[in-house]
Write an enzyme that holds these catalytic residues in place. Sequence first.
Site, short mmCIF file in Angstrom:
data_model
loop_
_atom_site.label_atom_id
_atom_site.label_comp_id
_atom_site.label_asym_id
_atom_site.label_seq_id
_atom_site.Cartn_x
_atom_site.Cartn_y
_atom_site.Cartn_z
N HIS A 1 -2.08 -0.73 -2.92
CA HIS A 1 -2.62 -0.64 -3.99
C HIS A 1 -1.71 -1.41 -5.33
O HIS A 1 -0.43 -1.95 -4.95
CB HIS A 1 -2.77 0.92 -4.46
CG HIS A 1 -1.53 1.81 -4.57
ND1 HIS A 1 -1.05 2.03 -3.33
CD2 HIS A 1 -0.67 2.25 -5.46
CE1 HIS A 1 0.05 3.02 -3.67
NE2 HIS A 1 0.38 2.94 -4.90
N HIS B 1 1.32 -2.96 -3.37
CA HIS B 1 2.48 -2.18 -2.55
C HIS B 1 1.89 -1.13 -1.92
O HIS B 1 0.82 -0.58 -2.31
CB HIS B 1 3.46 -1.78 -3.47
CG HIS B 1 3.24 -0.71 -4.51
ND1 HIS B 1 2.45 -0.92 -5.53
CD2 HIS B 1 3.44 0.50 -4.43
CE1 HIS B 1 2.34 0.09 -6.02
NE2 HIS B 1 2.82 1.25 -5.55
N ARG C 1 -1.00 1.03 -21.37
CA ARG C 1 -1.33 2.13 -20.63
C ARG C 1 -0.30 2.89 -20.28
O ARG C 1 1.06 2.49 -20.18
CB ARG C 1 -1.89 1.44 -19.24
CG ARG C 1 -2.26 2.70 -18.30
CD ARG C 1 -2.99 1.83 -17.04
NE ARG C 1 -3.42 2.66 -16.16
CZ ARG C 1 -2.96 3.08 -14.93
NH1 ARG C 1 -1.77 2.19 -14.67
NH2 ARG C 1 -3.24 4.02 -14.04
N ASP D 1 3.13 3.16 -0.90
CA ASP D 1 4.30 3.98 -1.60
C ASP D 1 4.92 4.48 -0.45
O ASP D 1 4.30 5.07 0.56
CB ASP D 1 3.60 5.19 -2.24
CG ASP D 1 2.94 4.90 -3.78
OD1 ASP D 1 3.13 3.61 -4.11
OD2 ASP D 1 2.40 5.72 -4.26
C1 LIG Z 1 10.76 5.57 -3.67
C2 LIG Z 1 10.20 4.73 -4.40
C3 LIG Z 1 10.78 3.51 -4.98
C4 LIG Z 1 9.52 3.12 -5.91
C5 LIG Z 1 9.71 4.09 -6.56
C6 LIG Z 1 9.72 5.29 -5.51
C7 LIG Z 1 8.19 5.26 -4.88
C8 LIG Z 1 7.47 4.02 -5.21
C9 LIG Z 1 8.28 2.80 -4.95
C10 LIG Z 1 7.56 1.55 -5.68
C11 LIG Z 1 6.79 2.04 -6.93
C12 LIG Z 1 6.70 0.75 -4.90
C13 LIG Z 1 6.41 -0.89 -5.60
C14 LIG Z 1 7.60 -1.52 -5.95
C15 LIG Z 1 8.71 -0.70 -6.79
C16 LIG Z 1 9.76 -1.52 -6.88
C17 LIG Z 1 8.24 -0.33 -8.33
O1 LIG Z 1 7.50 -1.49 -8.95
O2 LIG Z 1 8.59 0.46 -9.16
C18 LIG Z 1 8.78 0.93 -6.33
C19 LIG Z 1 9.80 1.90 -6.83
C20 LIG Z 1 11.37 1.51 -7.12
O3 LIG Z 1 11.78 0.92 -5.86
O4 LIG Z 1 11.67 1.73 -7.95
O1 LIG Z 2 0.66 3.57 -12.87
C1 LIG Z 2 -0.12 3.73 -12.00
O2 LIG Z 2 -1.40 4.06 -12.05
C2 LIG Z 2 0.30 3.66 -10.40
C3 LIG Z 2 1.80 3.19 -10.30
C4 LIG Z 2 1.99 3.22 -8.91
O3 LIG Z 2 1.23 2.76 -8.06
C5 LIG Z 2 3.56 3.43 -8.54
O4 LIG Z 2 4.40 3.45 -9.37
O5 LIG Z 2 3.67 3.50 -7.23
FE LIG Z 3 2.28 3.11 -5.96
#
Ligand SMILES: C=C1C[C@]23C[C@H]1CC[C@H]2[C@]1(C)CCC[C@@](C)(C(=O)O)[C@H]1[C@@H]3C(=O)O
Ligand SMILES: O=C(O)CCC(=O)C(=O)O
Ligand SMILES: [Fe+2]
Length: 367
Positions: free
Chosen positions: A289, A233, A299, A235
């Site tokens: 990433h 993804h 972790r 950010d």
């Molecule tokens: C605005 C946001 C949505 C998420 C949390 C914050 C910033 C990063 C986003 C996220 C981490 C991007 C990857 C997918 C996601 C669903 C996650 O795995 O947590 C995303 C976050 C979210 O929607 O909760």
């Molecule tokens: O836990 C991490 O190292 C990164 C997590 C991440 O990329 C995110 O939550 O957007």
């Molecule tokens: Fe991230």
Amino acid sequence: MKHEDKTIESALIFAQQQTSDHIPKQFIWPKDNLSQTSNEVLNEQVIDLQGFLKNEKEATLHAANLVRESCLTHGFFQVINHGIDLDLLAKTEEHGHAFFKLPLTEKLKCKQKEGSVVGFSCAHSQRFRENLPWKESLTFEYNENGPNKLVAEFFNVALGDRYKETGMIFQNLCEAINKLAHALLELLEISLGIDGHNHKYYRKLFEDSVSIVRCNHYPRCNKPTLTYGVGPHCDPNTLTILYQDQVGGLEVFVDNKWKSVQPKRDALVINIGDTFKALSNGKYISCLHRVSVNNYKPRLSLAFFLCPKGDRELRAPQELVDKDENKKYPDFKWEDFLQFTQKNHRADENTLEEFKNWIISSKNHNA
Ligand SMILES: C=C1C[C@]23C[C@H]1CC[C@H]2[C@]1(C)CCC[C@@](C)(C(=O)O)[C@H]1[C@@H]3C(=O)O
Ligand SMILES: O=C(O)CCC(=O)C(=O)O
Ligand SMILES: [Fe+2]
């Protein structure tokens, strides 16, 4: 199945990893062009912020050059001497672990509500049906101009008085990271060469920021190559400031390969998000990433996602637009971008472009 049942199901799956050799199919991610394993290390800059934070001119220019170089290549760097108390970081890690060790019934007292990113979530199983991440997380807001001690209050209200100390630790950490975030905005401004006429342009845009803070716990997994802690993804927010423990798992997609970001004691990882990409008129990179999991050690990480106030009009500074002779993104509001990423799909390297096209077509449609 009800939302709460899905959360319980995921929590049981994590708990059973001590004895089971199996992971359920909702956690298994497709094998595609992005699924190769990482066997290289990212050679990112480790930038010493001491001189910059003391206002020393030469050290500031040096740090700004390293920031620029990092952001033009992949948007990731680490910082040391960042001004955040290392004991406070260690305490946060300790209290984070203690939270995730609580019985599920306790953690569910602050579970995510529908349509909100705030609260406890187990594998995001209440939001998604497939490609579930191998993690549990606790998310809250940090509103810099909101009522005093709101983070501490979140812990007290959601979990009760016994979590007063945990609440205060997270509160103090958020205040310190938010200060660092503002300093980094200034360093980014210097690195882009726009610190003359438009001095403090970014800092001013974020004066009333409402950021998202998330503590992630990635349990051990018996089939680590089939799943992700967080799938590939970008950010969507502005900047991410990440504290990671020493276990490792964060990987960045650079030069068509996954490269790992090695944990460095006392360092914080910084990365550019899509919103800053737009605010730099597309100059700085918001890079794909992911987080890999392992079969030997859980972790913990803490991510501070710097976000502007939802209804603030966001646009790149005029100098950058003039230099490029082209405004790459229409003005937008973070509340609309956040809603776009939450509604449509998980954020990836196409999301910002898709959002831009969506704004343009909805403007044409309404004209
Ligand atoms: C605005 C946001 C949505 C998420 C949390 C914050 C910033 C990063 C986003 C996220 C981490 C991007 C990857 C997918 C996601 C669903 C996650 O795995 O947590 C995303 C976050 C979210 O929607 O909760
Ligand atoms: O836990 C991490 O190292 C990164 C997590 C991440 O990329 C995110 O939550 O957007
Ligand atoms: Fe991230």
